[in-house]
Design an enzyme around this catalytic site. Structure first.
Site, short mmCIF file in Angstrom:
data_model
loop_
_atom_site.label_atom_id
_atom_site.label_comp_id
_atom_site.label_asym_id
_atom_site.label_seq_id
_atom_site.Cartn_x
_atom_site.Cartn_y
_atom_site.Cartn_z
N VAL A 1 18.11 25.86 76.87
CA VAL A 1 18.63 25.10 78.14
C VAL A 1 17.87 23.38 78.24
CG1 VAL A 1 18.24 24.98 80.56
CG2 VAL A 1 18.13 27.60 79.06
N ALA B 1 8.82 22.44 89.00
CA ALA B 1 7.53 23.56 88.68
C ALA B 1 6.13 23.35 88.14
CB ALA B 1 8.48 24.35 87.65
N THR C 1 13.62 17.80 89.83
CA THR C 1 15.28 18.38 89.49
C THR C 1 15.57 17.49 90.77
OG1 THR C 1 14.20 20.07 88.03
CG2 THR C 1 16.24 20.12 89.05
N ARG D 1 15.70 8.38 72.60
CA ARG D 1 15.41 9.24 72.04
C ARG D 1 16.23 9.92 71.09
NH1 ARG D 1 14.88 8.74 77.36
NH2 ARG D 1 16.65 9.56 78.03
N GLN E 1 16.77 16.02 85.41
CA GLN E 1 16.06 14.82 84.77
C GLN E 1 16.64 13.66 85.58
OE1 GLN E 1 17.49 14.74 80.58
NE2 GLN E 1 15.63 15.88 79.76
N TYR F 1 15.14 12.37 68.40
CA TYR F 1 15.96 14.09 68.11
C TYR F 1 16.00 14.38 67.01
CZ TYR F 1 16.05 13.88 73.35
OH TYR F 1 16.45 13.73 74.30
N HIS G 1 13.07 27.77 78.36
CA HIS G 1 13.71 27.62 77.88
C HIS G 1 13.95 26.94 76.67
CE1 HIS G 1 17.18 29.83 76.16
NE2 HIS G 1 17.23 31.25 77.41
N ALA H 1 12.42 26.57 83.54
CA ALA H 1 12.29 25.83 85.22
C ALA H 1 13.68 26.05 85.57
CB ALA H 1 12.21 23.77 84.90
N TYR I 1 9.38 24.05 75.02
CA TYR I 1 8.79 23.74 76.69
C TYR I 1 9.57 24.82 77.94
CZ TYR I 1 7.90 22.26 81.40
OH TYR I 1 7.24 22.60 82.46
#
Length: 842
Positions: free
Chosen positions: A675, A785, A813, A644, A744, A648, A672, A702, A670
């Site tokens: 965050v 969420a 979470t 990942r 996560q 990025y 905020h 979230a 996605y």
């Protein structure tokens, strides 16, 4: 004497032999009828073939019964269309009412299965007329009537008919009839969404059908239990029942039932996150079958499951593609349902017309009989009959005219805005597409105008919504009068209007000048309201080659008119794209539920940007691409097994390349954007270091949803929030007196940054670490969420020790509530929670 005895015996044998032969044939016909419902259809077909050599000895009734079984077997084997034509021919013959009603029941079901609704409802009405001659067969036909009314959405009527069938059959010892009636009752409750009730009826059906020895309906009952268990989120049970049903359907040779059952099994595997390859194979085979059958509703259900499977595997591109296919199939299914409903209403109307005609004919027959007794009385009655006929014809004429007027009115209402009486958004696009294609084909100019009222919210806030409605109503009137026959005008929504002209930008500017000349203050409840309009114009060119792009460019020109001071018109050719304010970067948050959480500021930034990047869930991406088709999906940079961190870096490079090129860039992330997200902060920092304007707009995170969904106030005990792998890797000590959030959690311990799924080893290591501070029975919460308004948030509570066996998504979470009571500092007195509702703290 011996010769005489032999002769007598021979004569007696000649007399009795036909009777014995006929009895033998009747027993074989009865055996075929029994096998048709208790064994595989091939067995009864074999018996029919064996009887072919004696077909000439069968009576008419026996031949008809054998033909009925043959045609029913043909439908079970998949030849529904051929079977239906054969049943239609059979029903044209003379036969006992009891046999006719049985044939009607099967013919109606076959017609419904291949969506020949006209025949299905016509035969239903015909069959019901024979019930007085064979009332013992009423439950069978009532059950069939319930099935048809279920399919056309008459749920309450279907349940009533099914209940009548069950009540009637339970008073008899007809086990086969009870089996069928209970099946129809369960189906009616299923369509009424009474899933637990439907499941109880399915269990009763299984028992009755076992007693009747009908393997197809036993399998159908088990399929129903599996489906109801799935609807109530008991997917392990659904999988078990579905496998039994599939095995029994295949054994009975009922293909349609087997394919339906495969969908239930696939859904259970997907939700349970097991054997996804098997689920993929089941859905691929099922989709191929339903496409061959052209069954839109089943295709939509299969595509929905494929979308869920692709999302489960992290293949968001495939998930969105399948979701689009599902939406397309759902639209086709809805069209089929409307056609089915229309056919039902048409047959009902035709039936009533026939009943009225029969009543009139009977009245005429009575008049003819009375003519024999008195000529004058006959003349008087004839006159009365003619008056009644004329009155009926007049009434029908009035009703038909009223029906036509109502249909025209409903159609007009469906195509126009009720306030301004202009076309609505959908109709403008529908008519505009045709006009745009004609203009392009004939080489004529075509122009789009998008206009709205300046500071319309202030009009509503200051003078009330009645004043705003009056302003919209008058503006709609003036637009309609100015556009006339030279174009298409409609209200796009709110205070925005769209005008499509057969002409160039000069004609559009002339029209807007005339329109502004007509705008005058409006008076409502003694208040005078002044208003002006801004407009954007775009003429079709090499860039705007579709109506969607043309309207979008006109909308962008409208935004420039707003920014340039309002009460003005801007054409897309007035300034080159991107030359107005130079380049820049804005990073915005889509929120968790895009439809609810996205702000007007966020939408404005997306519309205004020259380049839009999106890293959101597939539903938010689809919404954004509906008005920004050029939006770039950053999710394409992710891949199974790919680091990942590399992903990025590639996303960072893609965004910065457009920013450095001097374009106005909007990056949508996605929740905020600031965050638990490295890239948004990195690109904002890099842009500022390069002297390029850059900023970040917040979004609903979230964590914000978590506090609202779980009813937690972080100010009561404080909160400690960190990523789960970070917590494992570093010597972090949790504050057990406060709330602890681990994000996560499914990726716990993944230092390679390549996993997208949970592994038991990482979760066990996390639990062992947490047991240093918390007892094994301490209750924790797995939170997710809701991403769509139709979903509910996940909040699974369990002991800490059970975490390794739970279900996880990438975004799950872990919420750890406080342990024990707060303790005051040494020497301090009791501490009460602050009253934060009274006044803000300094």
């Amino acid at each position: 004497m011996d010769r005489l005895s032999k002769l007598s015996f021979l004569l007696l044998a000649l007399v009795l032999l036909p009777a014995f032969a006929q009895d033998n044939l009747e027993s074989r016909v009865s055996e075929i009828e029994t096998l048709a419902f208790t064994a595989h259809w091939r067995e009864s077909n074999e018996r029919i073939a064996a009887l072919a050599s004696q077909a000439g000895q069968l009576s008419t009734g026996q031949r008809q019964r054998i033909e009925y079984v043959r045609l029913r077997n043909m439908a079970l084997a998949g030849g529904s269309k051929e079977a239906l034509e054969g049943l239609a021919d059979l029903l044209s013959e003379e036969m006992p009412a009891a046999l006719r009603i049985r044939i009607y029941g099967t013919a109606i079901s076959v017609a419904a299965n291949i969506e020949d609704w006209s025949r299905a409802f016509t035969w239903l009405n015909e069959g019901l007329s024979y019930l007085p001659e064979a009332p013992e067969h009423a439950p069978n036909l009532l059950g069939t009537a319930s099935y048809l009314h279920t399919l056309v959405g008459e749920t309450d009527k279907a349940r009533n008919l099914a209940r009548r069938a069950v009540d009637a059959i339970e008073a008899t010892d007809d086990v086969r009839g009870q089996c069928v009636a209970l099946s129809e009752m369960a189906l009616a409750e299923d369509h009424a969404r009474n899933y637990s009730v439907a499941e109880e009826w399915r269990h009763r059906q299984i028992d009755a059908c076992r007693r009747a020895g009908d393997p197809v309906f036993v399998a159908l009952g088990k399929y129903g239990v599996a489906k109801m268990a799935a609807r109530q989120d008991r997917h392990d049970e659904a999988w078990t029942w579905g496998r039994e049903a599939l095995s029994e359907f295949e054994a009975a040779g009922y293909a349609a039932g087997a394919w339906s059952t495969r969908l239930v099994i696939a859904e259970s595997l997907i939700v349970s996150n097991r054997d996804l390859d098997h689920a993929q194979q089941l859905l691929a085979d099922t989709l191929r079958y339903y496409r061959e059958q052209e069954s839109s509703l089943a295709i939509a259900e299969t595509e929905h499951l494929l979308a869920r499977l692709a999302e489960r595997r992290g293949d968001l591109t495939s998930a969105l593609a399948h979701l689009k296919q599902a939406i397309s199939a759902s639209e086709a299914a809805e069209a089929d349902a409307r056609a089915r409903r229309l056919t039902y209403l048409q047959v009902e109307f035709d039936t009533r017309m026939k009943e009225q005609q029969i009543a009139l004919l009977e009245a005429e027959k009575e008049l003819a009989a009375l003519q024999v007794t008195a000529t004058r009385r006959w003349q008087w009655l004839l006159a009365a009959g003619l008056v009644a006929l004329l009155a009926t014809a007049l009434l029908l004429t009035v009703l038909l005219r009223r029906s036509f007027r109502e249909r025209r009115r409903y159609r007009w209402q469906s195509e126009h805005d009720s306030l301004t009486r202009l076309l609505n958004y959908q109709q403008v696009r529908r008519e505009g597409e045709a006009a745009f294609e004609r203009a392009r084909r004939e080489g004529r100019a075509f122009t789009a105008i998008v206009a709205d009222i300046d500071r319309f919210k202030e009009v509503n806030d200051r003078h009330g919504h009645a004043a705003g409605d009056e302003a919209l109503r008058w503006l709609g009137t003036w637009i309609a009068e100015e556009v006339g026959e030279q174009g298409i005008a409609g209200r796009s929504g709110g205070d925005e209007f769209t005008i499509l002209l057969d002409g160039g930008r000069d004609q559009a500017q002339d029209l807007l000048r005339r329109l502004r000349g007509r705008i005058a203050p409006v008076t409502v409840f003694g208040h005078t309201v002044h208003f002006s309009i801004s407009a954007g114009i775009c003429q079709a060119n090499d860039h705007a080659t579709t109506l969607e792009q043309l309207v979008h460019d006109a909308d962008q020109a409208l935004y420039r008119a707003k920014y340039d001071g309002r009460d003005r018109t801007v054409c897309t050719s007035d300034a080159p794209s991107g030359a107005r304010e130079g380049g820049g970067l804005v990073v915005v948050g889509s929120g968790i539920e895009f439809g609810r959480h996205v702000s007007e500021r966020c939408l404005s930034e997306i519309r205004e940007a020259q380049v839009v990047f999106c890293l959101t869930d597939p539903f938010a991406l689809a919404m954004i691409q509906s008005f920004r088709p050029d939006a770039i999906n950053l999710g394409a940079y992710y891949a199974d097994g790919k680091d990942r961190r590399q992903t990025y870096r590639e996303i960072d490079a893609a965004i910065m390349a457009e920013v450095i090129a001097g374009k106005r860039v909007c990056a949508v992330f996605y929740g905020h954007p600031g965050v638990f997200a490295d890239v948004p902060h990195a690109v904002v920092r890099k842009a500022r270091e390069a002297g390029i304007p850059a900023r970040m707009e917040p979004g609903v995170s979230a964590e914000a949803c978590l506090y609202a969904d779980l009813g937690i106030d972080p100010g009561q005990r404080g909160v400690q929030s960190m990523e789960a792998t970070h917590f494992l890797h570093y010597e972090r000590v949790p504050d057990t007196a406060g709330l602890v959030l681990l994000w996560q959690v499914a990726l716990s311990g993944d230092l390679t940054c390549t996993r997208f799924h949970a592994e038991p080893e990482g979760l066990q290591a996390l639990v062992e670490r947490l047991l240093l501070w918390y007892p094994p029975e301490h209750e924790v919460i797995l939170y997710e969420a809701a991403r769509l308004p139709i979903e509910s948030p996940r909040a699974d509570r369990m002991p800490l020790r059970d975490l390794p066996g739970a279900r996880y998504e990438e975004y799950t979470t872990l919420v750890i509530p406080p342990l024990g009571e707060l303790r005051s500092a040494a020497g301090a007195g009791p501490v009460d929670a602050p009253d934060r509702g009274a006044a803000p703290a300094d």
